[in-house]
Design an enzyme around this catalytic site. Structure first.
Site, PDB file in Angstrom:
ATOM      1  N   HIS A 176      -2.982   7.147   2.819  1.00 22.69           N
ATOM      2  CA  HIS A 176      -3.609   5.751   2.378  1.00 22.69           C
ATOM      3  C   HIS A 176      -4.821   5.447   2.915  1.00 22.69           C
ATOM      4  O   HIS A 176      -5.058   5.308   4.129  1.00 22.69           O
ATOM      5  CB  HIS A 176      -2.367   4.671   2.662  1.00 22.69           C
ATOM      6  CG  HIS A 176      -3.093   3.359   2.397  1.00 22.69           C
ATOM      7  ND1 HIS A 176      -3.695   2.752   1.144  1.00 22.69           N
ATOM      8  CD2 HIS A 176      -3.103   2.220   2.941  1.00 22.69           C
ATOM      9  CE1 HIS A 176      -4.153   1.747   1.005  1.00 22.69           C
ATOM     10  NE2 HIS A 176      -3.583   1.024   2.499  1.00 22.69           N
ATOM     11  N   ASN A 179     -10.211   0.014   0.793  1.00 23.91           N
ATOM     12  CA  ASN A 179      -8.764  -0.034   0.481  1.00 23.91           C
ATOM     13  C   ASN A 179      -8.104  -0.773  -0.771  1.00 23.91           C
ATOM     14  O   ASN A 179      -8.498  -1.832  -0.987  1.00 23.91           O
ATOM     15  CB  ASN A 179      -8.106  -1.078   1.903  1.00 23.91           C
ATOM     16  CG  ASN A 179      -6.649  -0.820   1.809  1.00 23.91           C
ATOM     17  OD1 ASN A 179      -6.031  -0.480   0.771  1.00 23.91           O
ATOM     18  ND2 ASN A 179      -6.157  -1.357   2.707  1.00 23.91           N
ATOM     19  N   CYS A 223       0.782  -1.329  -0.054  1.00 22.03           N
ATOM     20  CA  CYS A 223       0.045  -0.042   0.153  1.00 22.03           C
ATOM     21  C   CYS A 223       0.733   1.345   0.009  1.00 22.03           C
ATOM     22  O   CYS A 223       0.162   2.422  -0.232  1.00 22.03           O
ATOM     23  CB  CYS A 223      -0.864  -0.001   1.239  1.00 22.03           C
ATOM     24  SG  CYS A 223      -1.984  -1.464   1.371  1.00 22.03           S
TER      25      CYS A 223
HETATM   26  O1  UT7 Z   1      -3.514  -1.450   3.750  1.00 26.00           O
HETATM   27  C1  UT7 Z   1      -3.277  -2.062   5.119  1.00 26.00           C
HETATM   28  C2  UT7 Z   1      -4.038  -3.294   4.986  1.00 26.00           C
HETATM   29  N1  UT7 Z   1      -4.741  -3.551   6.312  1.00 26.00           N
HETATM   30  C3  UT7 Z   1      -5.422  -2.726   7.328  1.00 26.00           C
HETATM   31  O2  UT7 Z   1      -5.717  -1.765   6.860  1.00 26.00           O
HETATM   32  C4  UT7 Z   1      -5.925  -3.424   8.232  1.00 26.00           C
HETATM   33  C5  UT7 Z   1      -5.948  -2.581   9.432  1.00 26.00           C
HETATM   34  N2  UT7 Z   1      -6.670  -3.106  10.640  1.00 26.00           N
HETATM   35  C6  UT7 Z   1      -8.043  -2.754  10.558  1.00 26.00           C
HETATM   36  O3  UT7 Z   1      -8.471  -2.001   9.908  1.00 26.00           O
HETATM   37  C7  UT7 Z   1      -9.035  -3.406  11.711  1.00 26.00           C
HETATM   38  O4  UT7 Z   1      -8.117  -3.895  12.659  1.00 26.00           O
HETATM   39  C8  UT7 Z   1      -9.978  -4.252  11.457  1.00 26.00           C
HETATM   40  C9  UT7 Z   1     -10.947  -3.377  10.657  1.00 26.00           C
HETATM   41  C10 UT7 Z   1      -9.339  -5.403  10.404  1.00 26.00           C
HETATM   42  C11 UT7 Z   1     -10.635  -5.039  12.505  1.00 26.00           C
HETATM   43  O5  UT7 Z   1     -11.247  -4.050  13.483  1.00 26.00           O
HETATM   44  P1  UT7 Z   1     -11.122  -4.116  14.939  1.00 26.00           P
HETATM   45  O6  UT7 Z   1     -11.990  -3.069  15.498  1.00 26.00           O
HETATM   46  O7  UT7 Z   1      -9.649  -4.181  15.116  1.00 26.00           O
HETATM   47  O8  UT7 Z   1     -11.865  -5.844  15.191  1.00 26.00           O
HETATM   48  P2  UT7 Z   1     -11.210  -7.064  15.912  1.00 26.00           P
HETATM   49  O9  UT7 Z   1     -10.333  -7.630  14.976  1.00 26.00           O
HETATM   50  O10 UT7 Z   1     -10.797  -6.676  17.284  1.00 26.00           O
HETATM   51  O11 UT7 Z   1     -12.688  -7.503  16.376  1.00 26.00           O
HETATM   52  C12 UT7 Z   1     -13.605  -7.348  17.020  1.00 26.00           C
HETATM   53  C13 UT7 Z   1     -14.696  -8.420  16.735  1.00 26.00           C
HETATM   54  C14 UT7 Z   1     -14.292  -9.956  16.926  1.00 26.00           C
HETATM   55  O12 UT7 Z   1     -15.143 -10.716  17.427  1.00 26.00           O
HETATM   56  P3  UT7 Z   1     -14.896 -11.209  19.052  1.00 26.00           P
HETATM   57  O13 UT7 Z   1     -13.819 -12.021  19.001  1.00 26.00           O
HETATM   58  O14 UT7 Z   1     -14.723 -10.147  19.627  1.00 26.00           O
HETATM   59  O15 UT7 Z   1     -16.170 -11.859  19.355  1.00 26.00           O
HETATM   60  C15 UT7 Z   1     -14.186 -10.287  15.404  1.00 26.00           C
HETATM   61  O16 UT7 Z   1     -14.497 -11.966  15.244  1.00 26.00           O
HETATM   62  O17 UT7 Z   1     -15.232  -8.215  15.608  1.00 26.00           O
HETATM   63  C16 UT7 Z   1     -15.604  -9.629  14.829  1.00 26.00           C
HETATM   64  N3  UT7 Z   1     -15.471  -9.232  13.487  1.00 26.00           N
HETATM   65  C17 UT7 Z   1     -16.571  -9.016  12.754  1.00 26.00           C
HETATM   66  N4  UT7 Z   1     -17.739  -8.953  13.032  1.00 26.00           N
HETATM   67  C18 UT7 Z   1     -18.544  -8.695  12.057  1.00 26.00           C
HETATM   68  C19 UT7 Z   1     -14.099  -8.929  12.674  1.00 26.00           C
HETATM   69  N5  UT7 Z   1     -14.572  -8.848  11.382  1.00 26.00           N
HETATM   70  C20 UT7 Z   1     -15.821  -8.750  11.362  1.00 26.00           C
HETATM   71  C21 UT7 Z   1     -16.864  -8.469  10.409  1.00 26.00           C
HETATM   72  N6  UT7 Z   1     -18.180  -8.501  10.812  1.00 26.00           N
HETATM   73  N7  UT7 Z   1     -16.676  -8.007   9.134  1.00 26.00           N
END
Ligand code: UT7
Length: 340
Positions: A264, A294, A113
């Site tokens: 980005h 993204n 990215c």
């Molecule tokens: O260009 C570089 C590429 N990468 C990135 O930009 C990624 C950067 N990171 C992020 O944008 C965030 O970390 C994410 C959007 C990927 C995740 O958001 P988060 O607020 O960090 O969520 P999390 O991983 O802490 O997950 C929280 C909960 C989990 O459930 P439990 O374990 O608490 O029960 C996940 O399973 O949300 C759940 N979850 C979802 N629920 C509904 C994760 N993805 C989803 C989803 N829909 N799509």
């Protein structure tokens, strides 16, 4: 005037996939995706479209805006993590053919990215020493093709598209770099290589025994992306704010002097946190990921083109372009638009 951007272009495929569309087959909701990322929908490359075709369309739009003919182009640099072939021929060579840039060298650059910022710096170096030639820098991605569409924490984040700029230089060879007011920082932290990864490269290939010609033992690896979202999030906020602040410091400027920040487009919450760290109002940050998601290396040039065409990026504005991505990579360029 020296080295400058003389044209911008972008292309987003017409097919749009909303969060609600994804929620029909995956355990997720529009509410969760939008509140955690700022994304509502993404463009998806359709049949017959690829990183090369989208990159060529964006580059053609940039050449049209610049009033430049294909024969005037001396270099095409394509930043992509989703090349048409794996890994050769380069997507840049396919673009060169599609555009008819018969006098251009062409190569791909892989810095995920952050790729556009890296590629811009390569092209800037080229036109500095070959001012009779122009260069095209393209960021183009078809990331929806490499997603694990059963992994709800990664597949919802990405979209397809391309952006491009044309660079020109009207100073004698080598002179522009001595007078430039632009600054660039490029960085990497390979310790975080496993935070965002896609297998399926030569390391994981199933080799043939060179003596017997028999395939060696092993299982083919599924080439889908894996992502450790939390780790990437923390790295992103740290690196984006630091690069932008360091660039301003090197220029002897307060961050408040910036007119626009082109970060980005990975996650609206990352951009909001970066704005807070830089003590800048969010209004100075370009935000389009609600409808693009993204697009990796394409996100900054798509943003630049949208800003130019809507009259929101005008000559003389002080801007930074800042990116981060798999590798891990990061980087940024400060400039007084459109001079590099
Ligand atoms: O260009 C570089 C590429 N990468 C990135 O930009 C990624 C950067 N990171 C992020 O944008 C965030 O970390 C994410 C959007 C990927 C995740 O958001 P988060 O607020 O960090 O969520 P999390 O991983 O802490 O997950 C929280 C909960 C989990 O459930 P439990 O374990 O608490 O029960 C996940 O399973 O949300 C759940 N979850 C979802 N629920 C509904 C994760 N993805 C989803 C989803 N829909 N799509």
């Amino acid at each position: 005037m020296g080295i400058r951007v003389i044209g911008t272009g972008s292309y987003l495929p017409p097919k749009v996939v909303t969060n609600d569309d994804i929620a029909r087959s995956l355990d997720t909701t529009d509410e969760w995706i939008f509140s955690h990322t700022g994304i509502h929908s993404r463009h998806v490359a359709g049949e017959g479209e690829s990183s090369a075709t989208m990159g060529a369309k964006a580059a053609q739009a940039a050449m049209d805006a610049a009033g430049v003919k294909p024969e005037e182009i001396g270099l095409i640099v394509v930043a992509t993590s989703t090349p048409d072939y794996n890994p050769f021929p380069s997507t840049a060579c396919l673009v060169q053919d599609l555009l008819g840039c018969v006098n251009a060298g062409a190569f791909d650059l892989q810095a995920a990215c952050a790729g556009f910022v890296y590629a811009l710096e390569q092209a800037r170096g080229f036109v500095n020493f070959y001012p009779d030639k122009k260069a095209i820098v393209i960021g183009t991605e078809s990331l929806t093709r490499v997603m694990d569409w059963t992994d709800r924490s990664s597949c919802i984040l990405f979209g397809d598209g391309a952006g491009a700029v044309v660079l020109a230089n009207d100073e004698p060879a080598g002179a522009a770099s001595l007078k430039t007011t632009a600054r660039t920082i490029l960085g990497a932290d390979g310790k975080g290589a496993h935070f965002i990864a896609r297998s399926g490269g030569c390391k994981d290939a199933l080799p043939f025994d060179p003596v017997t010609g028999v395939p060696m033992k092993g299982e083919p690896v599924l080439p889908a992306m894996s992502l450790q979202g939390h780790d990437v999030f923390a790295f992103a906020v740290r690196s984006l704010a630091k690069v932008a602040t360091d660039l301003c410091e090197q220029k002897g400027l307060e961050t408040e002097a910036l007119d626009r920040v082109f970060a980005h487009q990975a996650n609206a919450r990352i951009i909001e946190a970066t704005a807070r760290r830089m003590k800048l109002p969010l209004e100075k940050f370009w935000l389009n990921l609600e409808t693009t998601a993204n697009t990796s290396a394409a996100s900054i040039p798509i943003s630049l083109d949208q800003a130019v065409r809507s009259g929101k990026l005008t000559d003389g504005m002080k801007i930074v372009m800042i990116g981060f991505g798999a590798g891990l990579t990061y980087g940024g360029t400060y400039c007084t638009w459109p001079n590099l």
